[in-house]
Motif scaffolding. Sequence first.
Motif, PDB file in Angstrom:
ATOM      1  N   GLN A 125      37.499  28.405  34.435  1.00  0.00           N
ATOM      2  CA  GLN A 125      37.952  29.790  34.630  1.00  0.00           C
ATOM      3  C   GLN A 125      37.282  30.762  33.662  1.00  0.00           C
ATOM      4  OE1 GLN A 125      39.347  30.042  37.675  1.00  0.00           O
ATOM      5  NE2 GLN A 125      40.689  31.545  36.737  1.00  0.00           N
TER       6      GLN A 125
ATOM      7  N   ASN B  35      46.102  26.651  34.960  1.00  0.00           N
ATOM      8  CA  ASN B  35      45.765  28.074  35.052  1.00  0.00           C
ATOM      9  C   ASN B  35      46.936  28.926  35.516  1.00  0.00           C
ATOM     10  OD1 ASN B  35      43.053  27.903  34.152  1.00  0.00           O
ATOM     11  ND2 ASN B  35      42.485  26.990  36.121  1.00  0.00           N
TER      12      ASN B  35
ATOM     13  N   ASN C 266      41.169  27.650  42.388  1.00  0.00           N
ATOM     14  CA  ASN C 266      41.151  27.235  40.988  1.00  0.00           C
ATOM     15  C   ASN C 266      42.017  28.140  40.108  1.00  0.00           C
ATOM     16  OD1 ASN C 266      40.286  25.531  38.816  1.00  0.00           O
ATOM     17  ND2 ASN C 266      38.847  27.131  38.213  1.00  0.00           N
ATOM     18  N   SER C 267      42.043  29.432  40.438  1.00  0.00           N
ATOM     19  CA  SER C 267      42.794  30.322  39.554  1.00  0.00           C
ATOM     20  C   SER C 267      44.237  30.554  39.996  1.00  0.00           C
ATOM     21  CB  SER C 267      42.063  31.658  39.384  1.00  0.00           C
ATOM     22  OG  SER C 267      41.687  32.163  40.626  1.00  0.00           O
ATOM     23  N   HIS C 268      44.557  30.349  41.278  1.00  0.00           N
ATOM     24  CA  HIS C 268      45.900  30.696  41.742  1.00  0.00           C
ATOM     25  C   HIS C 268      46.747  29.530  42.235  1.00  0.00           C
ATOM     26  CE1 HIS C 268      45.478  35.078  41.549  1.00  0.00           C
ATOM     27  NE2 HIS C 268      44.203  34.848  41.839  1.00  0.00           N
TER      28      HIS C 268
ATOM     29  N   LYS D  65      37.206  29.650  44.194  1.00  0.00           N
ATOM     30  CA  LYS D  65      37.576  30.368  42.974  1.00  0.00           C
ATOM     31  C   LYS D  65      39.070  30.747  43.016  1.00  0.00           C
ATOM     32  CE  LYS D  65      36.086  34.056  39.954  1.00  0.00           C
ATOM     33  NZ  LYS D  65      35.866  35.495  40.038  1.00  0.00           N
TER      34      LYS D  65
END
Length: 222
Positions: A113, A160, A84-86, A81
């Motif tokens: 996301q 993202n 994927n987001s950072h 996670k």
Amino acid sequence: MILTANNIYKSFAKTKDSKIEILKNVSLNLEEKKITVIVGASGAGKSTLLHILSGLDKPDAGSVKINDKDIFSFNDKQLSKFRNSHLGFVFQFHHLLPEFTAAENISIPILIQGKSMNEASERTHELLKSVGIAERADHKPSELSGGEQQRVAVARALANNPDIVFADEPTGNLDSANSEILHELFIKLKEEYSQTFLVVTHNPELIKLGDTILEMKDGVFI
Ligand SMILES: Nc1ncnc2c1ncn2[C@@H]1O[C@H](COP(=O)(O)OP(=O)(O)OP(=O)(O)O)[C@@H](O)[C@H]1O
Ligand SMILES: [Mg+2]
């Protein structure tokens, strides 16, 4: 520092009871809003290090902190996670999903996301424009040139708003004209979006773009 790695060790099994040490006490600080380039001979351990710094692989010892978070304190689900987001990734081969269009390839990580369809499509359109291929939005990867595929991969990496983009030989599969377009794109993204990059490359023109250049030899920085 956006990323701090301390005392990283990594070895791989060579035979059943012997190991080969690839990374030997590697430490590194990554400066925000800059392009850091790692160079070094084939087999020096560059990709191994990149995989560890980005949480794709685990070290035998040592720590990696991104924005003060120890990424190896996460469990696998938290880590994916976080990635994927950072974090964003660009590899030598684009790894786009062949059955989806350019736009869909960029939207998918945004939707994962939890963003709405509208938000995803707005962001995707902005990114396609930014990498200069808005008119190819509905093409599948097989209907794009190598340079265009790689620009979609860059747009996807940015989907993202990552803290760091990791790129391993991003121009390794491109001719010089397309490499040049990618170089200009990296500079533009650094300047316009303050994007932080960590790039592994053999390409002398790409090396020149580095604000910091680190040379790796036999598993250590020299
Ligand atoms: N999963 C693995 N199992 C065993 N050995 C590995 C593994 N991954 C990498 N190695 C070995 O570790 C060494 C470093 O590999 P790495 O891919 O990090 O090199 P590199 O610097 O990225 O080289 P290149 O410039 O060719 O991409 C190599 O000798 C490689 O054979
Ligand atoms: Mg490599």
